[in-house]
Structure formats: C-alpha cells, structure tokens
Design an enzyme around this catalytic site. Sequence first.
Site, PDB file in Angstrom:
ATOM      1  N   SER A  55     -50.038  79.773-108.366  1.00 56.22           N
ATOM      2  CA  SER A  55     -49.806  80.474-107.119  1.00 56.22           C
ATOM      3  C   SER A  55     -50.167  79.569-105.943  1.00 56.22           C
ATOM      4  O   SER A  55     -49.642  78.476-105.832  1.00 56.22           O
ATOM      5  CB  SER A  55     -50.585  81.794-107.113  1.00 56.22           C
ATOM      6  N   GLU A  90     -41.709  87.553-111.240  1.00 57.18           N
ATOM      7  CA  GLU A  90     -42.814  87.297-110.318  1.00 57.18           C
ATOM      8  C   GLU A  90     -43.093  88.510-109.434  1.00 57.18           C
ATOM      9  O   GLU A  90     -44.227  88.775-109.051  1.00 57.18           O
ATOM     10  CB  GLU A  90     -42.485  86.084-109.444  1.00 57.18           C
ATOM     11  N   HIS A 147     -46.209  87.847-111.718  1.00 64.14           N
ATOM     12  CA  HIS A 147     -47.073  86.849-111.091  1.00 64.14           C
ATOM     13  C   HIS A 147     -48.515  87.017-111.564  1.00 64.14           C
ATOM     14  O   HIS A 147     -49.092  88.103-111.484  1.00 64.14           O
ATOM     15  CB  HIS A 147     -47.005  87.005-109.567  1.00 64.14           C
TER      16      HIS A 147
END
Length: 519
Positions: A218, A336, A427
Amino acid sequence: MPADSSRRLFLQQGLTLSASALLPSLSWADATPATRVTVAQGVLQGTQDPDGTLVWRGVPFARPPRGELRFKAPQPLQAWHAPRLADAYGPWAVQQPYPPVAQEKPKGDEDCLYLNVWAPARAASHKRPVMVWFHGGAFVLGSGADPRFMGADYANRGDLVFVTLNYRMGGFGFLAVSDEPGAANLGLLDQIAALRWVRDNIGAFGGDPGNVTLMGESAGAMSIGCLLGAPAAKGLFARVIIQSGGARPLFDGDEPAQVLRQVLKVAGLADDQAHRLQDLPVAELNNLFIQVAARSNTPLLGGEAYHPAVDGSLLPRHPLENLTPVPALIGHCRDESGLFVAGKAVNLLEGLPARVRAKVGEATWAKLVATYQRTTAPGGDWQRELFSDTFVGVPALRLADRLVAAGAPVWAYRFDYAQAGPYGPCHGSDIPYTFGLGQPGKGPGSFSASERALSEQMRDSFIAFARTGNPQTAALLTWPRHDEQYLSYLRFDTPVTLAHDYLGHARRAAWQPAPLTAL
C-alpha cells in the site's frame, strides 16, 4: 455483518493502528555478545527472543523531528557514549484515523524515526541478504512496530536480516510548509535516511549492504515506487517487492501549495503565515490535518490528502520518467476495492475517481466508464473494478512496463485467494499470508493446510527474490518474466496458477491516453 464490526475489521485488516506491547526492560545481566553490536553512533544492546531470533528494537536512525526540526529534513544522529539498550520499540509516528475523524489526543509521537532489526542467531560464513519493510497506511497511519510486520519468520526462514522502519506521515511528512528542497516529501526523506543508516550499519548485524531488497504494501509500496525515481535513493537498494502499489499518488505543479493553503485556511491563517504551524501543539496541528483530510473527496486531494509530490528536488520528474532499473516483483490483490467499500471509505471511493476524471478529461473518462461497463462479467460491479484498477491495477502495470523498458527484469503476480477474509482478496488481505500470521482476527495456527501452503509459497518466493533476484522456487510453476506482449502473471491462489493480462486489451487501450499524473 453489523456496521461497527465491519469498520473494526476494516481497520484490523488494512490500514491498522494496532496496539504494540513493549518488551520488559532488560538488565545488563541478560546481555549476550551476539546481541551487542557497534554502529556508527555507538554500542547497541539488543535482545534474543524465546525462539532464538536476535532482535534490536527502537533503533534511532535520525534525530527526533520535533521542535525546531518539525517540517525539516531528517538530521543525522549524534553519537551516544554509553551502550544503548535496543529492547523496546520506539514511538509510532503521529497517527491520523482512516477514514478521518477528529480525535482529542493523537496517538504516536513526533519523535518517531526508529527502525527494528531481526537476524538469525546461527552463525553465517557470509553476509546475509537484507529485506527492508515499508509499512502501509494511506500515508497517515501505521508503524514498523505493528505486530503484523514482525521479521523473525523471514530472518530464520530465509537466513537473512529483516528491517522495519517508521517515517513521518500525514501533514507532518507530506505538507510543503517551507520552500526548502524536499519539503513536500519529508516522509520519503525519512525513508532514505533509514536506508542510508542500513547501508552504513547493517554489516554489524550480519547483513550485506550491497544486497538490500525493499518490500512494502500500500503506501509503503507506493513509497518504494516513488523512490525508484528519486536520485537520492539510487544505490541504496538492489531490488524491490511492490505489494498493492505503484508510483502513485503524486501531487505535481502547484498542487502542494494548494494543499498548504487549505490547511492554512482551516487554521485561520493567511497564505503567508505557514511558519506559524511550526509552533502549534501537536494535537491541534494534527486535528487541522484531519479536518482537511475529511474534506478530501475533491479533484485536488482525490481522497488522499497527504502523499508525495513531484517537487523538482527529491523527485525532479515523475518517477516513471526517471526510474532506477532494478529487478522488481510487483503484485496486487484481485479486488482492491473490497476493503474500502466495506470500511465505507467514502472520501477515497469518491475522491480518487474525481481526481482521475479531472486529469484525463471528460472524453477519456467516458471511454473508461463505457469500457468497464462493457467488459465487466455478469454479476460483477464495474465501478468497483474501475476503482481497483485506478487505485493499483493500472499504476502497477505501468510501473512494470516502464521498468522492463528501462532494462530491469520484472515478475508480476496477483493475490486471488477468495477466502482470504470476509471481503475476499481485497486490499491488505495478502498481509497475513505475506507474514504467515493466520486468518485476520484468528491468529497463528488458523490457516488451513492449503492456506498454510499458499503462505509458504508466497514467503519462499519473496525470500528467493531477495536472495537471488528471481522469485522462482522449486514449489512454484515456471514463472515467466513480465513483458508487454504476453503480460504473464502468477496467481497466488489455491492452487497457484499462471495467467495473462489481468487488465485485458480493451481496458488497457482505454487507459492508454491517461497521463502519468492522473494516477
């Protein structure tokens, strides 16, 4: 799932601020020669964990960036004369909640520039490879001391040295308060300072300063994507592992100045009074930053109010136009968007599309929408797929393509395991598998046999890459390199399989006109 439970798991799984228990202070009677090392600043005394791993926690790599050093580039450490205990994690950087909500007292501290080192206890006849982990957290929260990122498994499983680090975040790390070079990228400068410390000192821990792999997820992965285009970082690492990232998000032009003006307006200050932010109490200043972040679903901020900038200094050009061509392993999660939808991260879900739309223009945006509507499979959600590709899928592909064009070997993967958590392969869902931690909220030992095998395959491929520059292992299928013609990638799933072109020709063509600055 009730809304409060959904939000709680969102925070645990993706952008977490986890409590991190400090170890009890050691006495010198507990010291062993193996845990006593000499670095440039003096002697460090670490610990040996019950599993035998040697650990040095809370090692400073720069002076505390507070007081007169707030909004300044990281400054070199002064030497210490007595041995320094490295038995407890240093403070986390000042945290901002995500999604942004006001808080009375901020968690974390401006005195945050610390790193942690894990190494095997067994002797080695050679210097070990080094892996340096950059934590995620939307550039506003997280820490290298987060218990999800402990390095013992990698150190022992891979016979290597593992490092985690902190860096300034939010407005403390990514607000251009002054005109000094790098002022918009203090968080990146912190990361570079940590990497210089690793270069100069990791040999004392048995590590090879010439064989350093950066690894992040990330915001951590996005930071690495930016450092690939930062001349000041060149030579500080040999290869990179990018998890759910790319060379994004990036402000450019006068956008950093526009963000500063928004902060000053909320603070009730004139445009020429930025210097007054220097003297505000940390809690008051952090809440100013949070107030701006709470209004970030605009084309300027894009739901991400604080992040790196093409500043003409640290990043003289867009990173993709200035890449250091090192071997790269680049991957992301299949959906995601799932984490942000479940966590009701409205600012990002609305703001990122608004920013991209403004950057690409109405004609290209209309083509993107039409393409995703046409190419989304029955039962799918084209808006979620467009968001996922905007957030990570396209930036990851562009980074891979540009690195290959620059002459670097690149391998691509996608994390596809549908049972990775309540929101599927979204994610952050790959983190428990990256570190072998078990299912989110369930802890060690909660992996099934097939999940344990998947986690081991991921970790072993990352270790192989750090050791040799190639992620291929005996347990994996033949893993072709990424190229623009075949677009091969490995699907980390049960079982692991090979696939091609995760975007598809029509979507790639629709994204082609989008400028680098759009993502």
